[in-house]
Design a protein around this motif. Sequence first.
Motif, PDB file in Angstrom:
ATOM      1  N   HIS A 110       0.813  -1.217   0.000  1.00 58.74           N
ATOM      2  CA  HIS A 110       0.000   0.000   0.000  1.00 58.74           C
ATOM      3  C   HIS A 110       0.848   1.269   0.000  1.00 58.74           C
ATOM      4  N   LEU A 111       2.153   1.147  -0.252  1.00 57.75           N
ATOM      5  CA  LEU A 111       3.012   2.313  -0.281  1.00 57.75           C
ATOM      6  C   LEU A 111       3.116   2.848  -1.709  1.00 57.75           C
ATOM      7  N   PRO A 112       2.811   4.129  -1.932  1.00 58.16           N
ATOM      8  CA  PRO A 112       2.966   4.680  -3.282  1.00 58.16           C
ATOM      9  C   PRO A 112       4.424   4.733  -3.724  1.00 58.16           C
ATOM     10  N   ASP A 113       5.345   4.890  -2.773  1.00 56.10           N
ATOM     11  CA  ASP A 113       6.779   4.909  -3.075  1.00 56.10           C
ATOM     12  C   ASP A 113       7.491   4.055  -2.030  1.00 56.10           C
ATOM     13  N   PRO A 114       7.509   2.725  -2.218  1.00 55.20           N
ATOM     14  CA  PRO A 114       8.089   1.834  -1.213  1.00 55.20           C
ATOM     15  C   PRO A 114       9.540   2.157  -0.881  1.00 55.20           C
ATOM     16  N   ALA A 115      10.334   2.516  -1.875  1.00 55.43           N
ATOM     17  CA  ALA A 115      11.746   2.803  -1.624  1.00 55.43           C
ATOM     18  C   ALA A 115      11.904   3.987  -0.669  1.00 55.43           C
ATOM     19  N   ALA A 116      11.121   5.035  -0.892  1.00 53.74           N
ATOM     20  CA  ALA A 116      11.210   6.211  -0.023  1.00 53.74           C
ATOM     21  C   ALA A 116      10.761   5.877   1.392  1.00 53.74           C
ATOM     22  N   ALA A 117       9.694   5.096   1.530  1.00 55.58           N
ATOM     23  CA  ALA A 117       9.199   4.741   2.859  1.00 55.58           C
ATOM     24  C   ALA A 117      10.186   3.842   3.596  1.00 55.58           C
ATOM     25  N   LEU A 118      10.781   2.881   2.921  1.00 55.18           N
ATOM     26  CA  LEU A 118      11.760   2.008   3.572  1.00 55.18           C
ATOM     27  C   LEU A 118      12.988   2.806   4.004  1.00 55.18           C
ATOM     28  N   ALA A 119      13.377   3.804   3.211  1.00 52.88           N
ATOM     29  CA  ALA A 119      14.489   4.666   3.611  1.00 52.88           C
ATOM     30  C   ALA A 119      14.129   5.506   4.833  1.00 52.88           C
ATOM     31  N   GLU A 120      12.875   5.958   4.890  1.00 56.14           N
ATOM     32  CA  GLU A 120      12.432   6.738   6.054  1.00 56.14           C
ATOM     33  C   GLU A 120      12.401   5.863   7.306  1.00 56.14           C
ATOM     34  N   LEU A 121      11.959   4.615   7.168  1.00 54.80           N
ATOM     35  CA  LEU A 121      11.966   3.707   8.313  1.00 54.80           C
ATOM     36  C   LEU A 121      13.393   3.429   8.771  1.00 54.80           C
ATOM     37  N   ALA A 122      14.328   3.367   7.831  1.00 56.02           N
ATOM     38  CA  ALA A 122      15.732   3.194   8.197  1.00 56.02           C
ATOM     39  C   ALA A 122      16.260   4.423   8.932  1.00 56.02           C
ATOM     40  N   ARG A 123      15.834   5.601   8.505  1.00 54.72           N
ATOM     41  CA  ARG A 123      16.300   6.829   9.165  1.00 54.72           C
ATOM     42  C   ARG A 123      15.955   6.858  10.636  1.00 54.72           C
ATOM     43  N   VAL A 124      14.747   6.405  10.982  1.00 56.58           N
ATOM     44  CA  VAL A 124      14.297   6.522  12.377  1.00 56.58           C
ATOM     45  C   VAL A 124      14.698   5.304  13.218  1.00 56.58           C
ATOM     46  N   THR A 125      15.407   4.350  12.629  1.00 57.00           N
ATOM     47  CA  THR A 125      15.819   3.139  13.343  1.00 57.00           C
ATOM     48  C   THR A 125      17.325   3.185  13.605  1.00 57.00           C
ATOM     49  N   ARG A 126      17.729   2.798  14.803  1.00 56.23           N
ATOM     50  CA  ARG A 126      19.159   2.810  15.164  1.00 56.23           C
ATOM     51  C   ARG A 126      19.918   1.747  14.375  1.00 56.23           C
ATOM     52  N   PRO A 127      21.231   1.917  14.155  1.00 51.94           N
ATOM     53  CA  PRO A 127      22.039   0.856  13.542  1.00 51.94           C
ATOM     54  C   PRO A 127      21.908  -0.447  14.336  1.00 51.94           C
ATOM     55  N   GLY A 128      21.685  -1.531  13.641  1.00 53.04           N
ATOM     56  CA  GLY A 128      21.476  -2.817  14.297  1.00 53.04           C
ATOM     57  C   GLY A 128      20.028  -3.104  14.639  1.00 53.04           C
ATOM     58  N   GLY A 129      19.155  -2.103  14.483  1.00 53.12           N
ATOM     59  CA  GLY A 129      17.728  -2.311  14.726  1.00 53.12           C
ATOM     60  C   GLY A 129      17.121  -3.198  13.652  1.00 53.12           C
ATOM     61  N   ARG A 130      15.899  -3.634  13.894  1.00 50.96           N
ATOM     62  CA  ARG A 130      15.308  -4.642  13.023  1.00 50.96           C
ATOM     63  C   ARG A 130      13.988  -4.181  12.426  1.00 50.96           C
ATOM     64  N   LEU A 131      13.744  -4.633  11.184  1.00 51.51           N
ATOM     65  CA  LEU A 131      12.501  -4.381  10.460  1.00 51.51           C
ATOM     66  C   LEU A 131      11.823  -5.713  10.173  1.00 51.51           C
ATOM     67  N   ALA A 132      10.514  -5.780  10.425  1.00 52.09           N
ATOM     68  CA  ALA A 132       9.714  -6.948  10.055  1.00 52.09           C
ATOM     69  C   ALA A 132       8.612  -6.509   9.111  1.00 52.09           C
ATOM     70  N   LEU A 133       8.581  -7.096   7.913  1.00 52.56           N
ATOM     71  CA  LEU A 133       7.489  -6.893   6.960  1.00 52.56           C
ATOM     72  C   LEU A 133       6.668  -8.170   6.955  1.00 52.56           C
ATOM     73  N   PHE A 134       5.389  -8.047   7.332  1.00 51.32           N
ATOM     74  CA  PHE A 134       4.592  -9.234   7.635  1.00 51.32           C
ATOM     75  C   PHE A 134       3.259  -9.196   6.914  1.00 51.32           C
ATOM     76  N   HIS A 135       2.753 -10.370   6.591  1.00 49.74           N
ATOM     77  CA  HIS A 135       1.357 -10.548   6.191  1.00 49.74           C
ATOM     78  C   HIS A 135       0.935 -11.930   6.660  1.00 49.74           C
ATOM     79  N   PRO A 136      -0.280 -12.062   7.203  1.00 48.59           N
ATOM     80  CA  PRO A 136      -0.717 -13.369   7.716  1.00 48.59           C
ATOM     81  C   PRO A 136      -1.011 -14.402   6.631  1.00 48.59           C
TER      82      PRO A 136
END
Length: 431
Positions: A351-377
């Motif tokens: 549902h992201l119009p610009d997935p690359a930009a959103a993933l970069a923004e999520l990286a910006r607000v996450t500390r080095p070594g932090g984790r991202l989970a992309l999930f769907h049931p």
Amino acid sequence: MAVLVVEHGAGEGPYAAGDALRRAGLELRHCRTHLGEDVPGELLDVDALVVMGGPQDAWRDEGFPSRQAELALLRLALAAELPVLGLCLGAQLLAEAAGGAARRGEAGPEVGWEPVRPTAAAASDPLFAGSGPDDRRVLQWHSDTVALPPGAVLLATGDRYPVQAYRVGASAWGLQFHLEAVAETVEVFAADAAEEPGGHGGGAALEAAPRRLAELAPWRDAVLNRFAALVAARSEHTRTRAFFTPRAADWEERFPDDGPRYAKAVAELGLTEGQAVLDAGCGTGRALPALRAAVGEGGTVLGADLTPAMLRTAAAAGRGGTAGLLVADCARLPLPDARLDAVFGAGLVSHLPDPAAALAELARVTRPGGRLALFHPVGRAALAARHGRALTPDDLRAEPNLRPVLAAAGWDLARYTDADDRYLVLADRRA
């Protein structure tokens, strides 16, 4: 980008409003109710709603068979914060839909070039800013008026009818007068008036049209161009909200058995006591209780979603006490750099119009070594089958496509699972 224009009579077209929208790159989709065309029940694939004038009475169904469908559409647009422009009858319908009222005007017909005065509130309005305090001569052609909806902001007033322009919320405007008017508009109205008893002053309005239109054009075009620019700028958000708003109330009833899968996916983030985590695109907040349990009372849990209706459903379910709920775009988060230890995103990428930009923004607000989970049931193949479509090679969620996008955004793919009963991607924030 497209705008739905609801029309109620021959000659009651969008005119200058349509020109402004087309200049902004917007396609006009017409619903001509006077020709028997059905009013849509949803606002999918449109970025704004414009409701034109007409001879009907906004306050009664008699002689107005599409009235209830139009009110329902306007209420849906208001709930989804879709940009709305109501002109004359459209302004009266907007008032009715927003909790105000339309009614027969006690001062009789207001027809011709009459003055309206911008209010002090107009100075800070997205469309009317810069209007100044001076009277503006505008084309009037109505006998009805409105009582303002609760919370509406009055933007222009007049001597005979005080409510001439108003705003509901942040993106819906009602104009009692015909700001869309061009020479053809006046000719059509005057011809119609000539056929009515008394004529309603159509000849005088037509005679004065060249001078009045020349005076009106700069202000008219400034206001309408601003509306068109707002529609174009908000189109990415508008479509997401238009899709999810009518589905928010019963979202979880449609998928009642997904809770354990959410909890299992949250567990794989490896969160510890006191950490900070964001549920990006949290929807109704099904993951929030599990996230809170993982970080404890001393941790921070935020839920961000673009659709206010989803967050209202989350709050009604008691999840506002579990996390801080934010109306926010995942590509423009109101958070400092490296604030989070982890991000959880369920169904987010699709549902992201610009997935690359959103993933970069999520990286910006996450500390080095932090984790991202992309999930769907549900896995990709099972989800495609549910919706009656086939998987395509360009699906971003496929591992070969997703890995380089994550890497460019600052994430290293750590684990990729795509089974019938779950889709889970774990990635680590690169140092």
